[in-house]
Write a protein that holds these residues in place. Structure first.
Motif, mmCIF file in Angstrom:
data_model
loop_
_atom_site.group_PDB
_atom_site.id
_atom_site.type_symbol
_atom_site.label_atom_id
_atom_site.label_comp_id
_atom_site.label_asym_id
_atom_site.label_seq_id
_atom_site.Cartn_x
_atom_site.Cartn_y
_atom_site.Cartn_z
ATOM 1 N N LEU A 37 107.648 -48.861 12.060
ATOM 2 C CA LEU A 37 108.695 -48.082 11.414
ATOM 3 C C LEU A 37 110.076 -48.708 11.706
ATOM 4 O O LEU A 37 110.914 -48.825 10.808
ATOM 5 C CB LEU A 37 108.657 -46.625 11.902
ATOM 6 C CG LEU A 37 109.677 -45.681 11.275
ATOM 7 C CD1 LEU A 37 109.431 -45.553 9.781
ATOM 8 C CD2 LEU A 37 109.628 -44.334 11.955
ATOM 9 N N LYS A 77 102.899 -47.390 15.542
ATOM 10 C CA LYS A 77 103.631 -46.754 14.456
ATOM 11 C C LYS A 77 105.153 -46.839 14.639
ATOM 12 O O LYS A 77 105.856 -47.213 13.692
ATOM 13 C CB LYS A 77 103.173 -45.309 14.307
ATOM 14 C CG LYS A 77 103.664 -44.634 13.060
ATOM 15 C CD LYS A 77 103.062 -43.253 12.916
ATOM 16 C CE LYS A 77 103.518 -42.606 11.636
ATOM 17 N NZ LYS A 77 102.923 -41.285 11.454
ATOM 18 N N PRO A 78 105.732 -46.551 15.818
ATOM 19 C CA PRO A 78 107.188 -46.663 15.978
ATOM 20 C C PRO A 78 107.694 -48.109 15.814
ATOM 21 O O PRO A 78 108.776 -48.341 15.277
ATOM 22 C CB PRO A 78 107.458 -46.165 17.399
ATOM 23 C CG PRO A 78 106.283 -45.337 17.753
ATOM 24 C CD PRO A 78 105.125 -45.895 17.000
ATOM 25 N N VAL A 93 110.444 -51.958 9.598
ATOM 26 C CA VAL A 93 110.687 -51.659 8.185
ATOM 27 C C VAL A 93 112.123 -51.172 7.984
ATOM 28 O O VAL A 93 112.810 -51.586 7.039
ATOM 29 C CB VAL A 93 109.659 -50.636 7.657
ATOM 30 C CG1 VAL A 93 110.052 -50.096 6.302
ATOM 31 C CG2 VAL A 93 108.273 -51.253 7.602
ATOM 32 N N LEU A 94 112.606 -50.305 8.867
ATOM 33 C CA LEU A 94 113.982 -49.821 8.769
ATOM 34 C C LEU A 94 114.999 -50.958 8.944
ATOM 35 O O LEU A 94 116.004 -50.999 8.229
ATOM 36 C CB LEU A 94 114.244 -48.738 9.813
ATOM 37 C CG LEU A 94 113.871 -47.317 9.405
ATOM 38 C CD1 LEU A 94 113.996 -46.377 10.588
ATOM 39 C CD2 LEU A 94 114.731 -46.843 8.259
#
Length: 159
Positions: free
Chosen positions: A22, A18-19, A25-26
């Motif tokens: 994320l 997940k990190p 995507v950022l």
């Protein structure tokens, strides 16, 4: 005991993804936003260069002073080879008359320097860059500080 130390755990712990997702995507969103801001002109130093205007005086105070062409014999070991050299001096427009008055000294120092150059050095492909910087330094010494900005070589031909 040795067998107990060599065992591997049956359920290796899975690292959370997940990190990582994320962060990816950022990074894509921030990169796209930065590109859009630069491309659309929201950032002044961005993608489009400002067109020069009539108020732009960066080049208004520059003058070019042509030097007389020089024909230099390259010495006894060069046979009858000659160098034809022509250049222009980039000067401040306000000091153009001062530099023009010193033109005979400039030609003398260039002639003396080029006459002393070894033929093997002139055959080197990168020699013109070194020669140009050496000649500019000598011209600046003759004319004084702040008068000559650059030396532009317009002709550099061997026969």
């Amino acid at each position: 005991m040795a067998a107990d130390d060599m065992t591997t755990p049956e359920n290796p712990s899975k690292k959370p993804r997940k990190p990582l997702i994320l962060g990816l995507v950022l990074a894509i969103l921030l990169g796209g936003g930065g590109f859009y801001a630069a491309y659309s002109g929201l950032i002044p130093a961005g993608g489009h260069a400002a067109a020069p205007t009539s108020e732009d005086t960066a080049f208004a105070d520059i003058a070019f002073l042509p030097l007389d062409p020089l024909i230099i014999s390259l010495g006894a070991d060069a046979g009858s080879r000659h160098l034809r050299f022509a250049a222009e001096l980039e000067v401040d427009a306000a000091r153009q008359a001062e530099v023009a008055h010193l033109k005979p000294r400039v030609l003398d120092v260039l002639n003396s320097y080029l006459r002393a150059i070894d033929l093997a050095e002139l055959d080197d492909p990168g020699a013109l860059i070194r020669l140009r910087s050496q000649m500019l330094r000598r011209v600046q010494m003759v004319t004084g500080p702040g008068r000559v900005r650059d030396l532009l070589v317009t002709e550099f031909v061997f026969n």
